[in-house]
Design a protein around this motif. Structure first.
Motif, PDB file in Angstrom:
ATOM      1  N   SER A 321       0.815  -1.221   0.000  1.00  0.00           N
ATOM      2  CA  SER A 321       0.000   0.000   0.000  1.00  0.00           C
ATOM      3  C   SER A 321       0.846   1.268   0.000  1.00  0.00           C
ATOM      4  N   SER A 346      -3.909  -0.966  -1.061  1.00  0.00           N
ATOM      5  CA  SER A 346      -4.612   0.254  -1.475  1.00  0.00           C
ATOM      6  C   SER A 346      -3.910   1.000  -2.595  1.00  0.00           C
ATOM      7  N   GLY A 348      -3.052   2.100  -6.391  1.00  0.00           N
ATOM      8  CA  GLY A 348      -4.099   2.395  -7.362  1.00  0.00           C
ATOM      9  C   GLY A 348      -4.017   1.658  -8.680  1.00  0.00           C
ATOM     10  N   ARG A 349      -2.832   1.142  -9.043  1.00  0.00           N
ATOM     11  CA  ARG A 349      -2.656   0.540 -10.369  1.00  0.00           C
ATOM     12  C   ARG A 349      -1.831  -0.741 -10.274  1.00  0.00           C
ATOM     13  N   GLY A 371     -11.747  -6.131  -5.271  1.00  0.00           N
ATOM     14  CA  GLY A 371     -12.158  -4.768  -5.595  1.00  0.00           C
ATOM     15  C   GLY A 371     -11.448  -4.136  -6.770  1.00  0.00           C
ATOM     16  N   TRP A 372     -10.654  -4.899  -7.503  1.00  0.00           N
ATOM     17  CA  TRP A 372      -9.989  -4.384  -8.695  1.00  0.00           C
ATOM     18  C   TRP A 372     -10.840  -4.654  -9.939  1.00  0.00           C
ATOM     19  N   ARG A 396      -7.155  -1.537 -12.299  1.00  0.00           N
ATOM     20  CA  ARG A 396      -7.358  -0.323 -11.492  1.00  0.00           C
ATOM     21  C   ARG A 396      -8.327  -0.633 -10.362  1.00  0.00           C
ATOM     22  N   ARG A 397      -8.203   0.131  -9.288  1.00  0.00           N
ATOM     23  CA  ARG A 397      -9.156   0.032  -8.190  1.00  0.00           C
ATOM     24  C   ARG A 397     -10.519   0.554  -8.647  1.00  0.00           C
TER      25      ARG A 397
END
Length: 397
Positions: A321, A346, A348-349, A371-372, A396-397
């Motif tokens: 993260s 967490s 982002g990519r 969650g991706w 991506r998230r």
């Protein structure tokens, strides 16, 4: 009985009819009668190499580029579907013929004759290559003189392995399974390497590669940095395939300034990314890690190399993260253990490079459940005319 239409290629390259009939060496658009005779369609081409279909180096030379590209896309889509997933899959990048810059070959001495080439498909018999449509010309040109050298190193009816690679200094040769015996054999190796201008010639008799000729340190340039290349070290199969994967990774990472590159190897992606970002490069192979660490230090790159087995000791979600983006380039087994933590991170990519659609799809399922989402997938056909499929994907998230 009417002829049946071949509508797709199965995973191992056989043509398939809609009713599930497998027909070897057929192509979508071909017709096959009840006796198995094939009437070629628009996508059935004449194989260029005399060794096809015996040689195991290629299995799909009878398939034109359009059908081959469809096959690569279908392999990925089928793997995703097995995990109840779908995604946008771009048209594949196909490496041109005769651009393979590394290869693992087999050799065997039969009396005064030495066979050198790829194995036959599903066999240990060696196809003695008289031509090759996948190897870079410089590598293929080395086969004939290597047969002469191997005749002095291999006992009758015995075999050896030959690994070839194109490095910055020229051709790197690693011969495995032989132990040069006596001064004459040692001198023959040195004289051969000198006469043919080799970058390096190493021998591995079972205790690890030992360089017998290396006038200057052998390197491969990645991201503008010369990196020491261990004997038998991993390189992407073609230079243009590497460039296509790197472009995809850069797009997947975006403008991230703090990046983790997991399963980093010699720095194929880590070194180019380190031109504009701080990079942590994790790799389980000690020699590769040391090469990357030294190269990054000499070039003054913002890169930290971590010798770490990501199967036994994956980074935690909390550790990951801290990064804005993560690059994954695992072996064929995928990155199951590391992905479990990454799914909870967490950052982002994610840019995921894979050489196995099945394990990629398994890992993608875990990421999506965490969650991706998949933005896109780009197939890369570095191993032209084979059933080997590579890809790069953006999450991506």
């Amino acid at each position: 009985m009417t002829d049946a239409l071949i509508t797709r290629l199965a995973a191992r390259g056989d043509g398939m009819t809609d009713d599930g009939r497998a027909v070897p060496f057929s192509v979508p658009g071909d017709l096959v009668d009840e006796f198995g005779a094939v009437t070629p369609g628009a996508h059935h081409q004449a194989p260029p190499c005399r060794h096809f279909p015996t040689c195991g180096g290629c299995t799909l030379q009878h398939v034109d580029d359009a059908a081959y590209a469809d096959y690569l896309v279908d392999r990925i889509a089928s793997a995703l579907a097995s995990q109840q997933l779908s995604a946008e899959i771009a048209p594949p990048h196909l490496s041109p013929p005769r651009t393979r810059r590394r290869a693992s070959l087999r050799a065997e001495r039969q009396g005064k004759r030495v066979l050198l080439g790829f194995n036959e498909g599903q066999s240990r018999k060696i196809v003695d290559l008289a031509e090759c449509w996948i190897l870079a010309p410089a590598l293929f040109a080395m086969l004939a003189p290597l047969r002469t050298l191997l005749g002095t190193l291999i006992a009758d009816r015995r075999g050896a392995g030959v690994e070839l690679a194109l490095a910055d200094q020229g051709i790197d040769v690693l011969i495995t399974g032989v132990e040069p015996d006596g001064l004459a054999a040692i001198e023959a190796i040195t004289d051969f390497a000198k006469a043919h201008g080799l970058a390096r010639l190493s021998v591995d008799g079972g205790y690890g590669p030992e360089a017998r000729w290396e006038p200057e340190p052998v390197t491969v340039t990645l991201g503008g940095v010369a990196v020491a290349l261990p004997a038998g070290g991993f390189l992407q199969a073609t230079a243009d395939g590497e460039a296509a994967l790197l472009d995809a990774v850069r797009d997947g990472v975006g403008e991230a300034k703090i990046v983790a590159d997991l399963f980093a190897g010699l720095g194929t992606f880590a070194l180019p990314l380190s031109m504009s970002a701080k990079v942590l490069a994790a790799e389980g192979a000690r020699d590769a890690t040391l090469s990357l660490k030294a190269a990054a230090a000499r070039a003054g790159r913002q890169l930290v190399a971590d010798h770490r087995d990501l199967f036994r000791r994956p980074y935690t979600a909390a550790e990951l993260s801290r990064f804005e983006a993560v690059v994954l380039d695992p072996p064929r087994a995928g990155a199951k253990e590391q992905v479990a933590a990454l799914a909870e991170a967490s950052c982002g990519r994610i840019a995921y490079v894979s050489c196995n659609p099945a394990t990629f799809a398994r890992d993608a399922r875990a990421l999506i459940d965490g969650g991706w989402r998949i933005e896109w997938i780009r197939p890369v056909g570095q191993f032209r005319w084979s059933t080997h499929v590579e890809l790069a994907a953006s999450f991506r998230r």
